[in-house]
Each structure stands twice: as C-alpha cells, then as structure tokens.
Design a protein around this motif. Structure first.
Motif, PDB file in Angstrom:
ATOM      1  N   GLY A 250     -48.971 -25.257 -35.780  1.00 21.05           N
ATOM      2  CA  GLY A 250     -48.948 -25.537 -37.214  1.00 21.05           C
ATOM      3  C   GLY A 250     -49.848 -24.681 -38.066  1.00 21.05           C
ATOM      4  N   PHE A 251     -50.292 -23.542 -37.571  1.00 24.16           N
ATOM      5  CA  PHE A 251     -51.136 -22.661 -38.375  1.00 24.16           C
ATOM      6  C   PHE A 251     -50.310 -22.052 -39.503  1.00 24.16           C
ATOM      7  CE2 PHE A 251     -52.932 -18.414 -39.276  1.00 24.16           C
ATOM      8  CZ  PHE A 251     -54.206 -18.789 -39.664  1.00 24.16           C
ATOM      9  N   VAL A 252     -50.807 -22.145 -40.735  1.00 19.15           N
ATOM     10  CA  VAL A 252     -50.037 -21.683 -41.897  1.00 19.15           C
ATOM     11  C   VAL A 252     -50.717 -20.554 -42.656  1.00 19.15           C
ATOM     12  CG1 VAL A 252     -48.891 -23.909 -42.205  1.00 19.15           C
ATOM     13  CG2 VAL A 252     -51.065 -23.457 -43.391  1.00 19.15           C
ATOM     14  N   GLY A 253     -51.921 -20.179 -42.251  1.00 20.64           N
ATOM     15  CA  GLY A 253     -52.597 -19.064 -42.913  1.00 20.64           C
ATOM     16  C   GLY A 253     -51.934 -17.751 -42.580  1.00 20.64           C
ATOM     17  N   PRO A 254     -52.301 -16.672 -43.258  1.00 22.73           N
ATOM     18  CA  PRO A 254     -51.679 -15.382 -42.990  1.00 22.73           C
ATOM     19  C   PRO A 254     -52.026 -14.853 -41.603  1.00 22.73           C
ATOM     20  CG  PRO A 254     -53.515 -15.129 -44.505  1.00 22.73           C
ATOM     21  CD  PRO A 254     -53.299 -16.595 -44.349  1.00 22.73           C
ATOM     22  N   ILE A 255     -51.012 -14.359 -40.910  1.00 24.79           N
ATOM     23  CA  ILE A 255     -51.196 -13.645 -39.645  1.00 24.79           C
ATOM     24  C   ILE A 255     -51.033 -12.163 -39.977  1.00 24.79           C
ATOM     25  CG2 ILE A 255     -50.371 -13.316 -37.293  1.00 24.79           C
ATOM     26  CD1 ILE A 255     -49.190 -16.151 -37.449  1.00 24.79           C
ATOM     27  N   ILE A 256     -52.128 -11.435 -39.924  1.00 25.02           N
ATOM     28  CA  ILE A 256     -52.190 -10.067 -40.437  1.00 25.02           C
ATOM     29  C   ILE A 256     -51.985  -9.082 -39.300  1.00 25.02           C
ATOM     30  CG2 ILE A 256     -53.624  -8.429 -41.714  1.00 25.02           C
ATOM     31  CD1 ILE A 256     -55.369 -11.068 -42.386  1.00 25.02           C
ATOM     32  N   MET A 257     -51.159  -8.077 -39.539  1.00 25.28           N
ATOM     33  CA  MET A 257     -50.927  -7.038 -38.539  1.00 25.28           C
ATOM     34  C   MET A 257     -51.022  -5.670 -39.193  1.00 25.28           C
ATOM     35  SD  MET A 257     -47.860  -9.065 -36.639  1.00 25.28           S
ATOM     36  CE  MET A 257     -47.628 -10.063 -38.128  1.00 25.28           C
ATOM     37  N   PRO A 258     -51.750  -4.737 -38.572  1.00 26.61           N
ATOM     38  CA  PRO A 258     -51.875  -3.392 -39.146  1.00 26.61           C
ATOM     39  C   PRO A 258     -50.592  -2.601 -38.989  1.00 26.61           C
ATOM     40  CG  PRO A 258     -52.957  -3.475 -37.023  1.00 26.61           C
ATOM     41  CD  PRO A 258     -52.502  -4.884 -37.316  1.00 26.61           C
ATOM     42  N   SER A 259     -50.601  -1.385 -39.503  1.00 28.43           N
ATOM     43  CA  SER A 259     -49.376  -0.585 -39.572  1.00 28.43           C
ATOM     44  C   SER A 259     -48.863  -0.150 -38.203  1.00 28.43           C
ATOM     45  CB  SER A 259     -49.609   0.654 -40.445  1.00 28.43           C
ATOM     46  OG  SER A 259     -50.682   1.430 -39.933  1.00 28.43           O
ATOM     47  N   PHE A 260     -49.666  -0.306 -37.158  1.00 26.31           N
ATOM     48  CA  PHE A 260     -49.199   0.049 -35.818  1.00 26.31           C
ATOM     49  C   PHE A 260     -48.100  -0.895 -35.339  1.00 26.31           C
ATOM     50  CE2 PHE A 260     -49.721   0.396 -31.115  1.00 26.31           C
ATOM     51  CZ  PHE A 260     -49.508   1.764 -31.008  1.00 26.31           C
ATOM     52  N   VAL A 261     -48.013  -2.083 -35.925  1.00 27.37           N
ATOM     53  CA  VAL A 261     -46.968  -3.046 -35.579  1.00 27.37           C
ATOM     54  C   VAL A 261     -45.748  -2.780 -36.458  1.00 27.37           C
ATOM     55  CG1 VAL A 261     -46.320  -5.480 -35.481  1.00 27.37           C
ATOM     56  CG2 VAL A 261     -48.642  -4.789 -34.871  1.00 27.37           C
ATOM     57  N   VAL A 262     -44.622  -2.514 -35.825  1.00 28.29           N
ATOM     58  CA  VAL A 262     -43.381  -2.269 -36.561  1.00 28.29           C
ATOM     59  C   VAL A 262     -42.780  -3.618 -36.926  1.00 28.29           C
ATOM     60  CG1 VAL A 262     -41.152  -1.084 -36.514  1.00 28.29           C
ATOM     61  CG2 VAL A 262     -43.047  -0.235 -35.115  1.00 28.29           C
ATOM     62  N   ASN A 263     -42.629  -3.907 -38.207  1.00 26.11           N
ATOM     63  CA  ASN A 263     -42.207  -5.261 -38.579  1.00 26.11           C
ATOM     64  C   ASN A 263     -40.824  -5.621 -38.046  1.00 26.11           C
ATOM     65  OD1 ASN A 263     -40.415  -4.187 -40.698  1.00 26.11           O
ATOM     66  ND2 ASN A 263     -42.289  -3.890 -41.881  1.00 26.11           N
ATOM     67  N   ARG A 264     -39.915  -4.651 -38.021  1.00 23.77           N
ATOM     68  CA  ARG A 264     -38.593  -4.957 -37.462  1.00 23.77           C
ATOM     69  C   ARG A 264     -38.653  -5.123 -35.948  1.00 23.77           C
ATOM     70  NH1 ARG A 264     -37.979  -2.478 -42.099  1.00 23.77           N
ATOM     71  NH2 ARG A 264     -36.206  -2.920 -43.445  1.00 23.77           N
ATOM     72  N   GLY A 265     -39.490  -4.315 -35.300  1.00 23.13           N
ATOM     73  CA  GLY A 265     -39.696  -4.502 -33.864  1.00 23.13           C
ATOM     74  C   GLY A 265     -40.347  -5.832 -33.567  1.00 23.13           C
ATOM     75  N   PHE A 266     -41.273  -6.237 -34.432  1.00 20.38           N
ATOM     76  CA  PHE A 266     -41.925  -7.534 -34.287  1.00 20.38           C
ATOM     77  C   PHE A 266     -40.896  -8.659 -34.352  1.00 20.38           C
ATOM     78  CE2 PHE A 266     -43.505 -11.407 -36.120  1.00 20.38           C
ATOM     79  CZ  PHE A 266     -44.692 -11.646 -35.456  1.00 20.38           C
ATOM     80  N   LYS A 267     -40.005  -8.567 -35.310  1.00 11.44           N
ATOM     81  CA  LYS A 267     -39.001  -9.621 -35.458  1.00 11.44           C
ATOM     82  C   LYS A 267     -38.138  -9.738 -34.203  1.00 11.44           C
ATOM     83  CE  LYS A 267     -35.087 -11.086 -38.255  1.00 11.44           C
ATOM     84  NZ  LYS A 267     -34.172 -10.757 -39.366  1.00 11.44           N
ATOM     85  N   ASP A 268     -37.714  -8.612 -33.652  1.00 12.99           N
ATOM     86  CA  ASP A 268     -36.906  -8.635 -32.434  1.00 12.99           C
ATOM     87  C   ASP A 268     -37.683  -9.253 -31.282  1.00 12.99           C
ATOM     88  OD1 ASP A 268     -34.873  -7.422 -33.815  1.00 12.99           O
ATOM     89  OD2 ASP A 268     -35.307  -5.403 -33.065  1.00 12.99           O
ATOM     90  N   ARG A 269     -38.951  -8.878 -31.160  1.00 16.00           N
ATOM     91  CA  ARG A 269     -39.783  -9.436 -30.091  1.00 16.00           C
ATOM     92  C   ARG A 269     -39.962 -10.939 -30.261  1.00 16.00           C
ATOM     93  NH1 ARG A 269     -40.369  -6.097 -25.676  1.00 16.00           N
ATOM     94  NH2 ARG A 269     -41.113  -4.023 -26.270  1.00 16.00           N
ATOM     95  N   PHE A 270     -40.237 -11.361 -31.496  1.00 16.43           N
ATOM     96  CA  PHE A 270     -40.463 -12.780 -31.741  1.00 16.43           C
ATOM     97  C   PHE A 270     -39.210 -13.580 -31.393  1.00 16.43           C
ATOM     98  CE2 PHE A 270     -40.653 -16.702 -34.091  1.00 16.43           C
ATOM     99  CZ  PHE A 270     -41.986 -17.078 -34.011  1.00 16.43           C
ATOM    100  N   ASN A 271     -38.063 -13.108 -31.825  1.00 19.75           N
ATOM    101  CA  ASN A 271     -36.816 -13.825 -31.547  1.00 19.75           C
ATOM    102  C   ASN A 271     -36.538 -13.912 -30.052  1.00 19.75           C
ATOM    103  OD1 ASN A 271     -36.331 -14.244 -34.273  1.00 19.75           O
ATOM    104  ND2 ASN A 271     -35.088 -12.407 -34.498  1.00 19.75           N
ATOM    105  N   ALA A 272     -36.953 -12.889 -29.295  1.00 23.39           N
ATOM    106  CA  ALA A 272     -36.741 -12.908 -27.851  1.00 23.39           C
ATOM    107  C   ALA A 272     -37.733 -13.810 -27.132  1.00 23.39           C
ATOM    108  CB  ALA A 272     -36.848 -11.482 -27.303  1.00 23.39           C
ATOM    109  N   LEU A 273     -38.935 -13.947 -27.687  1.00 25.88           N
ATOM    110  CA  LEU A 273     -39.997 -14.698 -27.021  1.00 25.88           C
ATOM    111  C   LEU A 273     -40.052 -16.167 -27.406  1.00 25.88           C
ATOM    112  CD1 LEU A 273     -42.987 -12.185 -27.384  1.00 25.88           C
ATOM    113  CD2 LEU A 273     -41.870 -12.815 -25.245  1.00 25.88           C
ATOM    114  N   CYS A 274     -39.679 -16.476 -28.633  1.00 27.69           N
ATOM    115  CA  CYS A 274     -40.010 -17.779 -29.210  1.00 27.69           C
ATOM    116  C   CYS A 274     -38.745 -18.475 -29.726  1.00 27.69           C
ATOM    117  CB  CYS A 274     -40.993 -17.570 -30.359  1.00 27.69           C
ATOM    118  SG  CYS A 274     -41.971 -19.020 -30.777  1.00 27.69           S
TER     119      CYS A 274
END
Length: 430
Positions: A250-274
């Motif tokens: 239930g954490f609702v604060g911002p989860i910050i990621m620097p530019s090394f994280v590709v946001n579209r790649g992140f989305k694909d990873r998240f959908n596969a993991l969670c």
C-alpha cells in the motif's frame, strides 16, 4: 574460458550495407560495449537501435567527409569483468579509432583506468550511457565526451521538487556497485542541503533480482522506516520488483527511478513480474527531450523543450533500426534477429532517442575534427563546437531552452499504456 570465448563471439558488427566510397577513404571505426543480453538488455538494445539508425542515415548520405561510420558493438551483459575483455578486443583486435556508447556505470567506470593510462590510440570515449560522477573528474574527464545530465543532477532536481511539496522522509534501494553507491551518495548530499537524511537504505546484488521475492527483504526494510518517497537505483527489472512489493503493502509515495531505467522496459518487466495493475506513483527521470512532439514543436517554434530531431528520429528508426544477432538468445526479447527490423529492439523510447542524438553528435564531432580521429583533434573540435551545449544548439535547439542555467532533467510517469509528463508535484504534498 568457454564463457569468455562465447562472449567474444557475441558481436554485433553494425557495419551498414553501404560500401566505402570509390575514393578509397577508410571508414571511421567505433567500438561499443553494452548489455545486449541479460536483465538489462532492454536498455542496451534500445540505445544500440537508435545509434545504428543515426549512423545508417548518415552513411547513406555519404558518411563524414566521404568516410562511412562502422560500429563494432560487443555484449557485456552489464558485467564489469566482461567489459574489460570487450575493451581489449576493440582496441587490440578490431582496431577501432575510438570508443563510443558504452553503457552503465559499473561497466564504464571499470574501463576508465585503461582509457586514461592505456597506450591505445582509441583513448576517447564518446557519449557513454551513464551519468556517473567519476566521468566529470580529471584525468578521465579529458577523455570523455558527454551530452547528458549526471545522476547527481537528476536526484537534485527530483529532491528539490519533492521537498518543495513537503516530502521529508526519503529512502533508497540500490544495487551494490558503483552505480548504486553513487545514487546513495548523491541522495544523501542532496538531502543534506535541506537538513535531511535518508530514513532507510537497502542494497541488492547487481543482476541478482529476477523475481519479486528477490528484493522482498529490502522492500521490508524500507517500509518499516515509513518513507514518503523511495528512490530505486537499479535496472528496470529490479525497480519493477521493488515497485511490486511496495504496491502490495500500500505504499503511495513516489517511487523514483533515474534515467538508466527505461520506462517502457519497466512497464514490460512489471507486467511480467507482478499480477496486479501498474501503480500510479511511478516517477521516472529523463535527460532527453520528448521525441513524440507535435509537428509545431518539431519545427522548432520554441513553444516547448521538445527536440526538432524528433521527426527525423522516428523516420530513421522505421527505416534503419535493427536488433541484436540470434547467436545467443538468453535474456533477449522475442523477435530479435541479426540484420532484420525488430519491432521490439526498434521500439521508440527516450533511450533509443538518446542513441540517435549521440550518433548525430558523433558525426558532427568527427566532421569538425576531419580528417583526424585522435583524442587531441577531437578535444579541439569539441571546443570549437562549444561543448555539449554547442552541439545541442545545432541538433536540438530547444533542448535546454527551459532553463539555460541547469542541466536538462524532466519527469514522466506511466498512465495506462501512455507516458505522461509530470510538471505538478502537488499530488505528493505532505
């Protein structure tokens, strides 16, 4: 031994199918090492696709002063030990003129001593994909040509915005290497300017997070400290696993990621993991302008910081972008084949756009230094061009128009299938 032999032969020869001109000019050969397989492959492949599109476009038009650009790109799997072997191959066997586009802080920083103290003519590193602080320090700074804001700049910018809306409790999860430790240091230094300190920190192994449970202990350490914002200094897969854990509690604060994280790649990873919906509290830092700008922005009307190269980038990606070879498919996205267009590897994103801009910047630099390609000539050419700011004034006129006194950093989030610019931080006011 067999491992490194296999690594050596996992090579992308991005030598575009355009012959050297009949004048007999030798090509300019550049050597690259990047994560083209493994957990960080999405970033390396995106950057490489943009680079190859940019160079192919120039080669088709005749090259730089009649010299084509040849790129030799080796896979390092985001492993600092493998990047040393790649460096040796590039300078001793491939005989590249200079190094270009190395990706990742732990890998780039590992080769800096060789770059500075080695005896190779390839003693310049052009446009590495990292915002690592050591690149700005002498003696290595004299060998580095960079366009992007540093990770310290990114963290300073996001901390300033969040502190401005009352956020005081920051925590960090970071990979245990040069990249993660730099993020830890940069966050601590940034917070100290406001009389603050981190409420919790937790480290994890580089390339060691492949499942949500691989970072559950670290997530628990952070949650127990009741943070209001969490910075993740990791890859897209490790940050996706962390975000899943934080969402589940239930954490609702911002989860910050620097530019090394590709946001579209992140989305694909998240959908596969969670197996839950993507959280709405993601905050990605970006150091490149939007490529998906309106036609008016692309024309350079000054109405926004969007880059006038956006339309050229999109066209070049459609026409030229290709994926990685099929020699070793471990960790690679589906549909990646040598010499063929890959919808996955050629996907439009900020990292590919950065690669495209870096390729165009390299062409400017070599054109100004022609016919020489040595470090001394490149330094002199860089000075004549006006450094990073001068190069961007030629390529992307609105790049720093928003604030000439600061490095360019912007923020985005993901809403549904779309990326959205974040200008208003009021949603996180405490």
């Amino acid at each position: 031994m067999r491992f490194f032999v296999a690594t050596v032969y996992l090579v992308i020869l991005a030598v575009f199918p355009f012959p050297v001109m009949a004048s007999g000019y030798e090509p300019v050969r550049l050597g690259m090492s990047a994560a083209l397989t493994g957990p960080t492959a999405a970033l390396g492949l995106s950057y490489l696709a943009g680079v190859r599109a940019g160079f192919a476009e120039v080669n088709e038009a005749g090259g730089v002063g009649g010299r084509k650009i040849q790129l030799v790109a080796l896979d390092d799997g985001y492993d600092p030990d493998r990047v040393i072997h790649n460096y040796i191959r590039l300078v001793e066997e491939e005989r590249v003129d200079q190094l270009f586009g190395f990706t990742g802080t732990p890998t780039v920083t590992r080769v800096l001593p060789l770059l500075v103290h080695g005896r190779s003519a390839a003693s310049a590193m052009l446009f590495p994909l990292t915002g690592a602080y050591p690149l700005s320090l002498e003696p290595q700074a004299s060998h580095i040509f960079s366009l992007r804001a540093s990770y310290a700049d990114e963290i300073d910018a996001v901390v300033e915005r969040l502190v401005g809306v009352g956020v005081r409790r920051f925590a960090i999860a970071y990979q245990a290497d040069a990249y993660g430790r730099e993020g830890w240091h940069d966050l601590r230094q940034s917070l100290r300017r406001y009389g603050l300190d981190m409420v919790a920190d937790a480290a994890f192994q580089r390339n060691g997070v492949l499942r949500v449970e691989d970072i559950s202990v670290q997530s628990g350490i952070l949650v127990d400290a009741h943070p209001e914002a969490v910075l993740c200094m990791g890859t897209d897969v490790s940050c996706a696993a962390l975000a899943c854990n934080l969402r589940n509690v239930g954490f609702v604060g911002p989860i910050i990621m620097p530019s090394f994280v590709v946001n579209r790649g992140f989305k694909d990873r998240f959908n596969a993991l969670c197996p839950v919906t993507l959280p709405d509290n993601l905050l990605f830092c970006e150091v490149m302008p939007e490529y998906g700008a309106s036609p008016a922005d692309r024309a350079g009307d000054g109405a926004s910081p969007s880059c006038a190269l956006a339309a050229a980038f999109e066209a070049a990606m459609v026409r030229y972008a290709v994926g990685a070879p099929a020699d070793d498919r471990e960790g690679q996205p589906d549909g990646v084949h040598s010499g063929t267009v890959s919808s996955r590897a050629g996907k439009l994103d900020e990292v590919a756009f950065e690669g495209y801009i870096a390729a165009r910047a390299a062409v400017l630099l070599f054109g100004e230094a022609a016919p020489r390609t040595d470090l001394e000539a490149l330094r002199a050419a860089w000075t004549r061009l006006g450094g990073a700011r001068g190069v961007f004034s030629r390529l992307c006129t609105q790049f720093q128009g928003h604030d000439e006194a600061r490095p360019y950093v912007r923020f985005v989030t993901i809403e549904g299938a779309d990326e959205k610019t974040v200008d208003d931080f009021e949603r996180w006011r405490r």
